[in-house]
Structures are given as structure tokens and as C-alpha cells.
Design a protein around this motif. Structure first.
Motif, PDB file in Angstrom:
ATOM      1  N   THR A   1       0.823  -1.218   0.000  1.00 11.34           N
ATOM      2  CA  THR A   1       0.000   0.000   0.000  1.00 11.34           C
ATOM      3  C   THR A   1       0.850   1.258   0.000  1.00 11.34           C
ATOM      4  OG1 THR A   1      -0.099   0.143   2.410  1.00 11.34           O
ATOM      5  CG2 THR A   1      -1.818  -1.165   1.309  1.00 11.34           C
ATOM      6  N   GLY A   2       2.131   1.121   0.234  1.00 10.43           N
ATOM      7  CA  GLY A   2       3.011   2.279   0.324  1.00 10.43           C
ATOM      8  C   GLY A   2       3.129   2.832   1.728  1.00 10.43           C
ATOM      9  N   PHE A   3       2.433   2.221   2.687  1.00  7.51           N
ATOM     10  CA  PHE A   3       2.514   2.690   4.070  1.00  7.51           C
ATOM     11  C   PHE A   3       3.932   2.461   4.577  1.00  7.51           C
ATOM     12  CE2 PHE A   3       2.023   2.598   8.653  1.00  7.51           C
ATOM     13  CZ  PHE A   3       1.113   3.618   8.883  1.00  7.51           C
ATOM     14  N   PRO A   4       4.582   3.476   5.103  1.00  2.89           N
ATOM     15  CA  PRO A   4       5.974   3.356   5.557  1.00  2.89           C
ATOM     16  C   PRO A   4       6.108   2.664   6.914  1.00  2.89           C
ATOM     17  CG  PRO A   4       5.223   5.619   5.748  1.00  2.89           C
ATOM     18  CD  PRO A   4       4.096   4.849   5.164  1.00  2.89           C
ATOM     19  N   TRP A   5       5.875   1.351   6.934  1.00  2.70           N
ATOM     20  CA  TRP A   5       5.919   0.592   8.179  1.00  2.70           C
ATOM     21  C   TRP A   5       7.278   0.669   8.859  1.00  2.70           C
ATOM     22  CZ3 TRP A   5       1.878  -0.605  10.774  1.00  2.70           C
ATOM     23  CH2 TRP A   5       0.666  -0.846  10.127  1.00  2.70           C
ATOM     24  N   ASN A   6       8.347   0.749   8.087  1.00  4.72           N
ATOM     25  CA  ASN A   6       9.678   0.778   8.709  1.00  4.72           C
ATOM     26  C   ASN A   6       9.865   2.050   9.543  1.00  4.72           C
ATOM     27  OD1 ASN A   6       9.769   2.388   6.426  1.00  4.72           O
ATOM     28  ND2 ASN A   6      11.562   1.378   5.550  1.00  4.72           N
ATOM     29  N   THR A   7       9.566   3.209   8.986  1.00  5.66           N
ATOM     30  CA  THR A   7       9.704   4.458   9.733  1.00  5.66           C
ATOM     31  C   THR A   7       8.712   4.513  10.888  1.00  5.66           C
ATOM     32  OG1 THR A   7      10.459   5.600   7.752  1.00  5.66           O
ATOM     33  CG2 THR A   7       9.641   6.979   9.536  1.00  5.66           C
ATOM     34  N   PHE A   8       7.486   4.075  10.648  1.00  7.99           N
ATOM     35  CA  PHE A   8       6.454   4.064  11.675  1.00  7.99           C
ATOM     36  C   PHE A   8       6.897   3.212  12.866  1.00  7.99           C
ATOM     37  CE2 PHE A   8       2.499   2.309  13.487  1.00  7.99           C
ATOM     38  CZ  PHE A   8       1.825   3.490  13.785  1.00  7.99           C
ATOM     39  N   THR A   9       7.378   2.008  12.589  1.00  7.82           N
ATOM     40  CA  THR A   9       7.803   1.086  13.649  1.00  7.82           C
ATOM     41  C   THR A   9       8.968   1.657  14.440  1.00  7.82           C
ATOM     42  OG1 THR A   9       7.065  -0.787  12.322  1.00  7.82           O
ATOM     43  CG2 THR A   9       8.623  -1.267  14.105  1.00  7.82           C
ATOM     44  N   VAL A  10       9.956   2.190  13.743  1.00  6.26           N
ATOM     45  CA  VAL A  10      11.133   2.761  14.406  1.00  6.26           C
ATOM     46  C   VAL A  10      10.723   3.927  15.304  1.00  6.26           C
ATOM     47  CG1 VAL A  10      13.239   4.092  13.970  1.00  6.26           C
ATOM     48  CG2 VAL A  10      12.838   1.975  12.727  1.00  6.26           C
ATOM     49  N   ASN A  11       9.880   4.820  14.805  1.00  6.74           N
ATOM     50  CA  ASN A  11       9.486   5.981  15.599  1.00  6.74           C
ATOM     51  C   ASN A  11       8.664   5.600  16.826  1.00  6.74           C
ATOM     52  OD1 ASN A  11      10.839   7.828  14.025  1.00  6.74           O
ATOM     53  ND2 ASN A  11       9.069   8.339  12.777  1.00  6.74           N
ATOM     54  N   ILE A  12       7.754   4.655  16.690  1.00 10.80           N
ATOM     55  CA  ILE A  12       6.940   4.242  17.840  1.00 10.80           C
ATOM     56  C   ILE A  12       7.816   3.516  18.866  1.00 10.80           C
ATOM     57  CG2 ILE A  12       4.961   2.858  18.574  1.00 10.80           C
ATOM     58  CD1 ILE A  12       4.342   5.500  16.933  1.00 10.80           C
ATOM     59  N   LEU A  13       8.703   2.653  18.410  1.00  9.38           N
ATOM     60  CA  LEU A  13       9.636   1.974  19.307  1.00  9.38           C
ATOM     61  C   LEU A  13      10.530   2.994  20.015  1.00  9.38           C
ATOM     62  CD1 LEU A  13      10.809  -0.671  20.399  1.00  9.38           C
ATOM     63  CD2 LEU A  13      12.290  -0.739  18.382  1.00  9.38           C
ATOM     64  N   GLY A  14      10.992   3.992  19.274  1.00  2.16           N
ATOM     65  CA  GLY A  14      11.816   5.050  19.876  1.00  2.16           C
ATOM     66  C   GLY A  14      11.069   5.820  20.943  1.00  2.16           C
ATOM     67  N   CYS A  15       9.780   6.081  20.726  1.00  3.59           N
ATOM     68  CA  CYS A  15       8.967   6.773  21.738  1.00  3.59           C
ATOM     69  C   CYS A  15       8.844   5.924  23.006  1.00  3.59           C
ATOM     70  CB  CYS A  15       7.578   7.081  21.182  1.00  3.59           C
ATOM     71  SG  CYS A  15       7.557   8.424  19.976  1.00  3.59           S
TER      72      CYS A  15
END
Length: 160
Positions: A59-73
Motif C-alpha cells: 500500500t506504500g505505508f511506511p511501516w519501517n519508519t512508523f515502527t522505528v518511531n513508535i519503538l523510539g517513543c
């Protein structure tokens, strides 16, 4: 809510800088700069490696950036709460929070993902990505604080 944020910032400053109750002026000595740079380099490398390990979405959803940012939070909340409970090394926060987590998480990639989705005609998905990032990021920070408060903490003078 703004009052609670100011109280938390004041408590953090006192806990991290116990200099007679005053917050010291920011110090940018060579050692602090090196710690931030080293932490940032390691965090950016970890972000790149984790981002590469997460497959691209159809779908083009950027799961990699999303996952990294949520994990970082989540990590940032836990680490900040943990550091507030003791007398951390003066370079712990510049290295781990500012450096490592600053290099690990990335606002620019989040915005790039939102822009790319909108530019590809998937504006609704881009808005959903931005909203989910903010809501889940906030939730992760709050969960991290709860986790960090429960981590066992060694008191000053205790043997490791």
C-alpha cells in the motif's frame, strides 16, 4: 496539561542536574559533543538496519519508519522515567536520549512519508499515517514512562 509538563520538566532538570536546586547552563564541552555524536551515529545505524529488515508495504505505508518511531517513543519514555529516579552519569542523557534516540527516531522521514503518500494520490493514507504516528507515539511515551518507573533501580551507594 501544560502545568504538568512544566512540573515534569522542572523535576527532570533537578534530577538530572542536582546543582543546589538550580539547572546549570547548557554545556557543550568536547565530551558532551562526542557523546551526542557517538549516540547519534549508533542510533542512525540501528534505524537503518531495522528499517531495512522491515519489508515494504504494497500500500506504500511506511511501516519501517512508523515502527522505528513508535519503538523510539517507547524507549524514550522508559529511559527518561528511569533516569529521573536516580543519579545518572552526566553523559547518560546526551548519549542515550539526545544522541541515540535522536538518531534512531526521525521526524523528517515521517514527514517525507506523509508527503510521498499524498503525492502518490493517497492523501487519506498519508493523513492516517500522520495521525497514527502522533497518537501511538504519545501512547508509547506514556507506556514507556510507566515501564521506566517500574524498572528496578539501584540506589546510590548500593553494590551492583
Amino acid at each position: 496539561m501544560l502545568g504538568r509538563l512544566r512540573d515534569r520538566e522542572r523535576a527532570e532538570a533537578v534530577a538530572l542536574h542536582p546543582h543546589r536546586g538550580r539547572t546549570p547552563r547548557p554545556g557543550l564541552g568536547p565530551r558532551v559533543i562526542a557523546e551526542v555524536a557517538m549516540g547519534g551515529a549508533l542510533g542512525a545505524l540501528a534505524r537503518h538496519l531495522l528499517g531495512e529488515a522491515i519489508p515494504a508495504s504494497e500500500t506504500g505505508f511506511p511501516w519501517n519508519t512508523f515502527t522505528v518511531n513508535i519503538l523510539g517513543c517507547l524507549i524514550m519514555g522508559a529511559l527518561t522515567a528511569y533516569l529521573l529516579r536516580g543519579r545518572p552519569h552526566p553523559l547518560a542523557r546526551p548519549f542515550a536520549v539526545t544522541g541515540y534516540l535522536g538518531g534512531f527516531t526521525t521526524f523528517s522521514h515521517l514527514i517525507d512519508g506523509v508527503y510521498t503518500l499524498g503525492d502518490d494520490g493517497r492523501a487519506a493514507l498519508g493523513i492516517g499515517y500522520a495521525a497514527a504516528s502522533v497518537v501511538l507515539g504519545w501512547t508509547s511515551i506514556a507506556a514507556g514512562f510507566r515501564i521506566g518507573r517500574r524498572l528496578p533501580h539501584r540506589e546510590a551507594g548500593e553494590e551492583p
